[in-house]
Design a protein around this motif. Structure first.
Motif, PDB file in Angstrom:
ATOM      1  N   ALA A 101       0.833  -1.208   0.000  1.00 59.83           N
ATOM      2  CA  ALA A 101       0.000   0.000   0.000  1.00 59.83           C
ATOM      3  C   ALA A 101       0.866   1.255   0.000  1.00 59.83           C
ATOM      4  CB  ALA A 101      -0.921  -0.002   1.216  1.00 59.83           C
ATOM      5  N   PHE A 102       2.005   1.196   0.651  1.00 58.78           N
ATOM      6  CA  PHE A 102       2.873   2.374   0.763  1.00 58.78           C
ATOM      7  C   PHE A 102       3.815   2.515  -0.431  1.00 58.78           C
ATOM      8  CE2 PHE A 102       6.823   4.403   2.402  1.00 58.78           C
ATOM      9  CZ  PHE A 102       6.293   5.664   2.643  1.00 58.78           C
ATOM     10  N   GLN A 250      16.055   8.094   8.747  1.00 58.21           N
ATOM     11  CA  GLN A 250      15.132   8.454   9.830  1.00 58.21           C
ATOM     12  C   GLN A 250      14.991   9.971   9.923  1.00 58.21           C
ATOM     13  OE1 GLN A 250      13.375   6.288  11.585  1.00 58.21           O
ATOM     14  NE2 GLN A 250      14.403   4.370  11.078  1.00 58.21           N
ATOM     15  N   TYR A 251      16.107  10.681   9.779  1.00 61.92           N
ATOM     16  CA  TYR A 251      16.069  12.150   9.826  1.00 61.92           C
ATOM     17  C   TYR A 251      15.306  12.702   8.626  1.00 61.92           C
ATOM     18  CZ  TYR A 251      17.608  17.009   9.825  1.00 61.92           C
ATOM     19  OH  TYR A 251      17.624  18.381   9.817  1.00 61.92           O
ATOM     20  N   LEU A 252      15.571  12.159   7.455  1.00 62.25           N
ATOM     21  CA  LEU A 252      14.918  12.612   6.228  1.00 62.25           C
ATOM     22  C   LEU A 252      13.399  12.496   6.354  1.00 62.25           C
ATOM     23  CD1 LEU A 252      15.799  13.572   3.346  1.00 62.25           C
ATOM     24  CD2 LEU A 252      15.545  11.193   2.629  1.00 62.25           C
ATOM     25  N   VAL A 253      12.937  11.379   6.883  1.00 63.71           N
ATOM     26  CA  VAL A 253      11.498  11.154   7.055  1.00 63.71           C
ATOM     27  C   VAL A 253      10.933  12.054   8.152  1.00 63.71           C
ATOM     28  CG1 VAL A 253       9.795   9.448   7.818  1.00 63.71           C
ATOM     29  CG2 VAL A 253      11.547   8.813   6.146  1.00 63.71           C
ATOM     30  N   ASP A 254      11.709  12.275   9.216  1.00 64.98           N
ATOM     31  CA  ASP A 254      11.267  13.150  10.306  1.00 64.98           C
ATOM     32  C   ASP A 254      10.819  14.514   9.788  1.00 64.98           C
ATOM     33  OD1 ASP A 254      11.306  11.702  12.618  1.00 64.98           O
ATOM     34  OD2 ASP A 254      13.108  12.601  13.458  1.00 64.98           O
ATOM     35  N   TYR A 256      10.710  15.590   6.234  1.00 64.59           N
ATOM     36  CA  TYR A 256      10.137  15.744   4.897  1.00 64.59           C
ATOM     37  C   TYR A 256       9.103  14.676   4.583  1.00 64.59           C
ATOM     38  CZ  TYR A 256      13.955  18.928   5.016  1.00 64.59           C
ATOM     39  OH  TYR A 256      14.784  19.940   5.413  1.00 64.59           O
ATOM     40  N   GLY A 257       8.753  13.894   5.603  1.00 64.66           N
ATOM     41  CA  GLY A 257       7.670  12.936   5.473  1.00 64.66           C
ATOM     42  C   GLY A 257       8.109  11.635   4.822  1.00 64.66           C
ATOM     43  N   LYS A 258       7.434  10.566   5.189  1.00 61.84           N
ATOM     44  CA  LYS A 258       7.765   9.253   4.624  1.00 61.84           C
ATOM     45  C   LYS A 258       7.495   9.202   3.126  1.00 61.84           C
ATOM     46  CE  LYS A 258       3.230   7.513   6.089  1.00 61.84           C
ATOM     47  NZ  LYS A 258       2.522   6.585   6.997  1.00 61.84           N
ATOM     48  N   ILE A 260       8.603  11.004   0.910  1.00 58.13           N
ATOM     49  CA  ILE A 260       9.807  11.233   0.111  1.00 58.13           C
ATOM     50  C   ILE A 260      10.379   9.908  -0.392  1.00 58.13           C
ATOM     51  CG2 ILE A 260      11.460  11.198   2.042  1.00 58.13           C
ATOM     52  CD1 ILE A 260      12.927  13.518   0.610  1.00 58.13           C
ATOM     53  N   LEU A 261      10.115   8.824   0.339  1.00 56.16           N
ATOM     54  CA  LEU A 261      10.590   7.502  -0.077  1.00 56.16           C
ATOM     55  C   LEU A 261       9.638   6.835  -1.057  1.00 56.16           C
ATOM     56  CD1 LEU A 261      11.841   6.131   3.375  1.00 56.16           C
ATOM     57  CD2 LEU A 261      13.173   7.251   1.585  1.00 56.16           C
ATOM     58  N   SER A 262       8.342   6.979  -0.839  1.00 54.21           N
ATOM     59  CA  SER A 262       7.374   6.306  -1.710  1.00 54.21           C
ATOM     60  C   SER A 262       7.180   7.046  -3.031  1.00 54.21           C
ATOM     61  CB  SER A 262       6.037   6.146  -0.994  1.00 54.21           C
ATOM     62  OG  SER A 262       5.510   7.404  -0.611  1.00 54.21           O
ATOM     63  N   VAL A 263       7.102   8.378  -2.984  1.00 58.13           N
ATOM     64  CA  VAL A 263       6.885   9.144  -4.216  1.00 58.13           C
ATOM     65  C   VAL A 263       8.113   9.069  -5.118  1.00 58.13           C
ATOM     66  CG1 VAL A 263       6.484  11.455  -5.152  1.00 58.13           C
ATOM     67  CG2 VAL A 263       5.204  10.684  -3.143  1.00 58.13           C
ATOM     68  N   SER A 264       9.308   9.171  -4.531  1.00 59.65           N
ATOM     69  CA  SER A 264      10.529   9.092  -5.346  1.00 59.65           C
ATOM     70  C   SER A 264      10.703   7.713  -5.967  1.00 59.65           C
ATOM     71  CB  SER A 264      11.758   9.444  -4.499  1.00 59.65           C
ATOM     72  OG  SER A 264      11.917   8.533  -3.422  1.00 59.65           O
ATOM     73  N   LEU A 265      10.094   6.690  -5.362  1.00 60.82           N
ATOM     74  CA  LEU A 265      10.148   5.345  -5.940  1.00 60.82           C
ATOM     75  C   LEU A 265       9.391   5.285  -7.265  1.00 60.82           C
ATOM     76  CD1 LEU A 265      10.939   2.370  -5.725  1.00 60.82           C
ATOM     77  CD2 LEU A 265       8.944   2.004  -4.262  1.00 60.82           C
ATOM     78  N   LYS A 266       8.371   6.123  -7.414  1.00 58.80           N
ATOM     79  CA  LYS A 266       7.566   6.135  -8.646  1.00 58.80           C
ATOM     80  C   LYS A 266       8.174   7.038  -9.716  1.00 58.80           C
ATOM     81  CE  LYS A 266       4.335   3.820  -6.377  1.00 58.80           C
ATOM     82  NZ  LYS A 266       4.696   4.037  -4.974  1.00 58.80           N
TER      83      LYS A 266
END
Length: 572
Positions: A101-102, A250-254, A256-258, A260-266
């Motif tokens: 889902a993520f 962990q800092y990046l997500v703190d 700029y939100g998680k 940043i990992l899911s959207v950049s994957l697309k």
């Protein structure tokens, strides 16, 4: 009739041949298969093993190495089977649905036309928790060692432990990334970001918030504490790479939100370029090198009193702080130290300058010179103490720069330099070249005679201020109101308010008793001499009754009685 039968048989065969790729018989529990494994991870460097399907769930086949399982004691076998049920249930209910889902889906039904994922537990080297081999996603004609399955591998020794869920989530994320990047977008993700998304999976699923001792995050914190200066984006597959990468993610997500990992994957972009693309689209006025600088400060101070980006929001990282390398300045009039270093790209280094303490005027100068084209960035933290710090940035031009800090050693106790090289945004290799730089640290204090003269002048000024304040205090409150009856014995070496009152009293007796007239609250040699003079002045009342001819300097009952009598207050 025979002809008709023949035609029917031919049609059926044709149907079977035509439909075979779309219908695959599911694996069944108890079934045994031979799998290719990676000799780099296998405990005995094998290339193939035989495994038994011990558990089938809605989303997974859970195979266990046959030899390993058969050598277990009966009680241990039972424990393994019970653990596999828990793992399979967790995969179906939590890991698979939440990660897809993520991040998005894995390749389903995939190369094997089966919606289930194959999870193979086998004996691995102690340092290995698991792995994913994208070669399994290709047919044998392309990769002879392909298992032709959507498949991940886990260390069998971890089956009974809670941490195995984190490892399963980590490796399954790699399966998703392969589909989202390589299959759907035709690009291969940079290894460090592929690992970064997998490292975040246990946090996303809440496993890092569990109370057991060795969560994945706690393991990574320990590793990071041992090797904080490892390059974040150069990936060599070593233990220290996982530590520093996890702490950065962990800092990046703190902040700029998680997403940043899911959207950049697309994105069709990879690595740092995909992260910068996300930041621009989100309206963030920072590039990844700015965020890296903030992170490098945060792991040093971890305190948002010094700036909104200089701490972790994740409660599991609230106590994280690295220990910087120390550069100690001797307490000499002039000191100059030249140092040469070489660092990897995107590796933060922390150099804390201390020493040179003194009360005089002083200046600290730092010159920096880096290799051309390295794109060095140097935040630095200037501290009075651990609770009062400022974050600033070294201004560089053509990799050269200089700063001066006045009154270092008096107003400032330490300065921590954090140089790093943001030299590459793409195509980071497994072994990036070192980038050298030099530091020249010089410290200069005013000469000793000038310092002594200035301190004496300050002392006289302070004396005058103290005398003025004492006069004002006496006028406002009255001397007796300030110093009540003396009830405690006083002697050499004490420091208290009563000593202050004693000194005020002795000073009031005139220059014959206390010529220095110093009121400091400390019972020193001058105060003792003043007490002796006072005792000898009233010897008949203080000394003679006890057989003394000379004063003792000790303020005991007889001396206190006389002082209180003069003050007109009840005896203490």
């Amino acid at each position: 009739m025979a002809e008709k039968t023949h035609r029917i048989f031919f049609c059926l065969i044709g149907a079977v041949v035509f439909l075979w790729p779309f219908f695959v018989l599911a694996d069944s529990e108890g079934q045994q298969k031979i799998f290719f494994v990676d000799p780099l991870y296998d405990a005995a460097s094998r290339t193939q093993i035989q495994a038994t399907l011990q558990k089938v769930s809605a989303k997974g086949y859970f195979y266990v190495e046959k030899t390993w399982y058969e050598e277990l004691a009966p009680a241990k076998k039972k424990e393994v089977l019970e653990s596999l049920k828990i793992i399979a249930d967790e995969f179906d209910r939590v890991i698979y649905p939440q990660l897809t889902a993520f991040y998005g889906s894995e390749w389903s039904s995939g190369i094997d036309n089966d919606e289930r994922i194959t999870i193979l537990f086998h004996q691995m080297k102690e340092s290995a928790a698991g792995y994913f081999n994208n070669g399994d996603e290709y047919e044998k004609i392309q990769n002879p060692n392909s298992n032709e399955r959507e498949m991940i591998y886990l260390n069998a020794e971890n089956i009974p432990y809670e941490i195995v869920k984190s490892y399963l989530a980590h490796e399954f994320t790699h399966l998703i990334v392969f589909n989202q990047k390589e299959r759907l977008r035709g690009v291969k993700e940079e290894v460090w970001l592929n690992e970064g998304r997998a490292e975040f999976a246990p946090t996303l699923l809440g496993y890092d918030d569990k109370e057991y001792e060795d969560t994945n995050l706690r393991q990574r914190i320990k590793i990071f504490a041992e090797s904080p200066a490892d390059s974040v984006f150069e990936w060599q597959g070593q233990k220290k790479d996982y530590g520093v990468l996890n702490i950065f993610i962990q800092y990046l997500v703190d902040y700029y939100g998680k997403e940043i990992l899911s959207v950049s994957l697309k994105s069709s972009k990879t690595g740092l370029l995909s992260l910068n693309e996300f930041l621009r689209a989100a309206g963030v006025n920072k590039a990844i090198e700015d965020i890296f600088a903030d992170w490098a400060v945060a792991v040093l101070v971890n305190d948002c009193r010094f700036g909104e980006f200089y701490c972790y929001k994740n409660k599991n990282l609230s106590q994280l702080k690295i220990v910087p390398s120390l550069l100690f300045l001797p307490s000499a009039q002039r000191t100059s130290i030249s140092l040469n270093y070489a660092v990897k790209p995107w590796a933060a280094n922390w150099y804390r300058i201390v020493g040179g303490q003194g009360s005089g005027q002083s200046s600290l100068k730092i010159k920096f010179s880096g290799r051309p084209g390295s794109n060095f960035k140097i935040p630095f933290v200037l501290c009075q103490d651990s609770s009062a710090c400022q974050v600033k940035f070294f201004g560089l031009k053509n990799e050269q720069g200089e700063i001066t800090v006045n009154n270092f050693g008096r107003d400032w106790n330490s300065l921590t330099l954090i140089p790093f090289a943001a030299s590459k945004l793409t195509d980071l290799s497994q072994n990036e070249p070192l980038l050298d730089f030099s530091l020249t640290v010089s410290f200069e204090k005013e000469n000793e005679e000038e310092e002594i003269a200035r301190l004496l002048a300050q002392a006289e000024e302070l004396k005058a201020q103290i005398a003025l304040l004492q006069a004002k205090l006496a006028a406002l409150l009255g001397y007796r109101a300030v110093c009540g009856p003396f009830r405690e014995n006083l002697s050499l070496g004490q420091k208290s308010f009563e000593v202050t009152c004693l000194q005020e009293f002795l000073k009031a007796q005139g220059a014959g008793i206390y010529p220095e007239g110093i009121v400091s609250g400390f019972f020193g040699a001058l105060t003792r001499k003043a007490v002796i003079r006072f005792q000898e002045k009233y010897a008949s009342e203080i000394l003679t009754p006890f057989g003394y001819q000379k004063g003792t300097g000790f303020v005991g009952p007889a001396t206190r009685k006389k002082i209180n009598q003069i003050l007109g207050v009840p005896a203490g």
